[in-house]
Write a protein that holds these residues in place. Sequence first.
Motif: not given
Length: 179
Positions: A62, A65-67, A69-70, A113, A116-117, A120, A144, A153
């Motif tokens: 990922l 940024r997305q990592t 967020l999770v 958001w 995808r954000e 997640l 996705e 994830v």
Amino acid sequence: MSARITPGARRDVGVATWAFAHVAGRVSGTEPPAVFLTLGRNRRLFRGWLHFAGRMMPGGRLPRRQTELVILRVAHLTGSEYEATQHRGLGRRAGLTDAELDRVADGPDAPGWAPRERLLLRVTDELHATDDLSDATWADLRAELDEPTCIEVLMLVGHYRMLATTLGVLRVQPDRPRR
């Protein structure tokens, strides 16, 4: 509350872990991270954990940024002050704004958001609440992301839940800014 197991000194964690923690603190602008100096007291487990964790963050599939967020959503849902503090700084470095960092607490339904954000964050919430994903959420995730990234994830959420539990039970305190 005081730590149940205090961060180790060089003799407690070994030279390699001690040096790694000090470099990590310089990079993050904090004292040497307590997560490393505390978990490093179990040297054998620490090395394996660090390798495993590094495959997801920072070395995951990922975007960072997305990592982040999770991870920040897990920190919020678990009440992990240590992880929230640590990853707010990392999230900024990954491109999250202060408004976005604050909005993580509002969850996937908050406006602003990207699709995808939002997905997640929804996956993180559902895993936290049920230890499973509905068929609809799984279908959305698979539409996705490819299979290896879906596995990552799931592992990312589970790993940070485990870490939040460990840090909470050990009463590991957030790292102070470097002076």
